[in-house]
Design an enzyme around this catalytic site. Structure first.
Site, PDB file in Angstrom:
ATOM      1  N   ASP A 199      -2.694 -11.084  32.749  1.00 26.41           N
ATOM      2  CA  ASP A 199      -3.623  -9.979  32.976  1.00 26.41           C
ATOM      3  C   ASP A 199      -3.189  -8.823  32.078  1.00 26.41           C
ATOM      4  O   ASP A 199      -2.186  -8.166  32.341  1.00 26.41           O
ATOM      5  CB  ASP A 199      -3.589  -9.583  34.452  1.00 26.41           C
ATOM      6  CG  ASP A 199      -4.368  -8.303  34.748  1.00 26.41           C
ATOM      7  OD1 ASP A 199      -4.988  -7.737  33.820  1.00 26.41           O
ATOM      8  OD2 ASP A 199      -4.346  -7.858  35.912  1.00 26.41           O
ATOM      9  N   LYS A 225     -11.004   0.093  30.181  1.00 26.68           N
ATOM     10  CA  LYS A 225      -9.653   0.658  30.164  1.00 26.68           C
ATOM     11  C   LYS A 225      -9.151   0.866  28.737  1.00 26.68           C
ATOM     12  O   LYS A 225      -8.122   1.499  28.516  1.00 26.68           O
ATOM     13  CB  LYS A 225      -8.701  -0.248  30.939  1.00 26.68           C
ATOM     14  CG  LYS A 225      -9.058  -0.401  32.415  1.00 26.68           C
ATOM     15  CD  LYS A 225      -8.084  -1.308  33.136  1.00 26.68           C
ATOM     16  CE  LYS A 225      -8.564  -1.669  34.525  1.00 26.68           C
ATOM     17  NZ  LYS A 225      -8.596  -0.536  35.463  1.00 26.68           N
ATOM     18  N   CYS A 362      -5.561  -1.398  44.608  1.00 25.06           N
ATOM     19  CA  CYS A 362      -5.880  -2.828  44.632  1.00 25.06           C
ATOM     20  C   CYS A 362      -4.614  -3.672  44.517  1.00 25.06           C
ATOM     21  O   CYS A 362      -4.583  -4.682  43.810  1.00 25.06           O
ATOM     22  CB  CYS A 362      -6.873  -3.189  43.532  1.00 25.06           C
ATOM     23  SG  CYS A 362      -8.488  -2.416  43.719  1.00 25.06           S
TER      24      CYS A 362
END
Length: 404
Positions: A199, A225, A362
């Site tokens: 990721d 991002k 998260c």
């Protein structure tokens, strides 16, 4: 408290019209603001040159198709892919991980196989694997963290077995800013025959990434991002893996030929891009990559590292503040204040024109590990400077005065 000004810092704030004077935007890890070159490309694409791709025979459609595929080539070059065909446009990293979970893990894993994650993963790198594991009867193991809150690769080495078929880890933690040694993690995973997914959401905007050098099998990131638009992201995968994966969704564009008796599918990446794509999003991502490349990722990383060091040094002098993550965290500083809920910290800082993130980010399993409900998080981008750090510190000092 005075925070020293780094005269080598970037000076690009004027490129970001959504950041007014006096507003310290410190939530880049959630989503980055957009520079004028990106906004201009998006406005022109919708306002002057818009057309669909891959379908029209008229000139504007052909031109837009060329621009769309040029964006794919730019992505491939940016992350060191061997071919643009290894780069699938998705809505974001979350969709990219879900695609791999459904189309690779969901078809390759069997009951009793194991998936290895880490304690600091974002929910998007946990829940898709849980869904697959529950469906097929696989098991999930969790790598612990080191004392300085990095993924413990020594522990990972001890945990891996030939039952592990997939490892999925964050390149940079969105909470702690800790940076993974991806090459070593890949070596460990491959040593037991497992594939590894990385990721890269928090890594790609602030450090150079070469997927072939890292030797991973899958790599995902989100455009928003990276100073690009929302709704666009990238899944990179090795060509042989993509070739063997079935489609994620059915519809237009992803087909070779359709009959009611049988449908054959297009080769990757088209096989995984059903329907009309986010055309303008891809063009905006291209512009965002050009923007950060022109500044230089090494320079961006050095700039953000300096701001992190300034922030951690200043905050460490406030007795009630607890800092999380390693000293050399990449662009991110998470903290808490004794006796103050992070949401209250965020609210008071907002009154001081400082925007941070407050919550579990998260990453609820990580919060459980840290034995806290949430943290406050300041995250930096190319547009931040020492004045933003000073504003953050002043705001936190006000929080401590209010709460005694």
């Amino acid at each position: 408290m005075t925070v020293a000004t780094d005269t080598r810092a970037l000076d690009v704030l004027a490129d970001f019209p959504a950041i007014p004077e006096g507003w310290a935007y410190l939530d880049t890890a959630a989503t980055a603001q957009k520079p004028k070159p990106v906004l201009d490309v998006i406005a022109r694409a919708y306002g002057e040159t818009y057309a669909t791709v891959h379908r029209g025979v008229y000139q504007r459609s052909a031109d837009m198709t060329l621009a769309y595929e040029a964006a794919r080539r730019r992505v491939a070059d940016f992350i060191g892919a061997a071919s643009p065909d290894e780069c699938v446009f998705v809505r974001g990293a979350t969709e990219g991980i879900n695609l791999v979970a459904q189309c690779w893990a969901g078809t390759q894993l069997r009951a009793g196989d194991r998936i290895l994650l880490s304690a600091l993963e974002h929910h998007s790198n946990i829940v898709p694997w849980q869904m697959v594991a529950e469906r097929i009867g696989a098991h999930i193991d969790v790598v612990p963290l080191t004392d300085d809150q990095c993924i413990d690769l020594d522990a990972m080495a001890a945990m891996l077995t030939d039952q592990h078929k997939l490892v999925a880890l964050a390149h940079v933690s969105n909470v702690l800013g800790s940076v993974l040694d991806v090459k070593r993690a890949a070596q460990l995973a491959h040593g037991v025959g497992a594939k590894i997914l990385i990721d890269g959401c928090q890594a790609v905007p602030r450090m150079a990434v070469d997927v072939r050098d890292l030797d991973c099998d899958f790599y995902v990131f989100s455009g928003h991002k990276l100073y690009g638009p929302t709704g666009i992201g990238v899944l990179w995968a090795r060509g042989d893996l993509l070739d063997a994966m079935p489609p994620y969704q059915g519809g237009g564009s992803m087909i070779d030929r359709v009959t009611f008796e049988k449908t054959s599918y297009a080769p990757p990446p088209g096989r995984f891009e059903a329907g009309t794509p986010h055309i303008v999003g891809a063009l905006g991502l291209h512009a965002a990559i050009d923007y950060v490349a022109e500044i230089g990722l090494d320079r961006i990383h050095a700039h953000e590292t300096a701001l992190v060091a300034q922030a951690r040094e200043a905050l460490s002098q406030i007795n009630s503040v607890r800092l999380y993550g390693p000293e050399d965290s990449a662009g991110i500083v998470s903290f808490s204040i004794q006796g103050v809920h992070p949401h209250d910290i965020g609210t008071i800082l907002d009154e001081e024109q400082v925007a941070i993130r407050a919550g579990h980010h998260c990453a609820q399993p990580l919060m459980d590990l840290l034995d806290i409900p949430a943290t406050a998080r300041a995250s930096f981008g190319v547009y931040n400077n020492a004045a933003d750090v000073a504003a953050l510190v002043r705001g936190i000092e006000r929080v401590t005065r209010i709460f005694g």
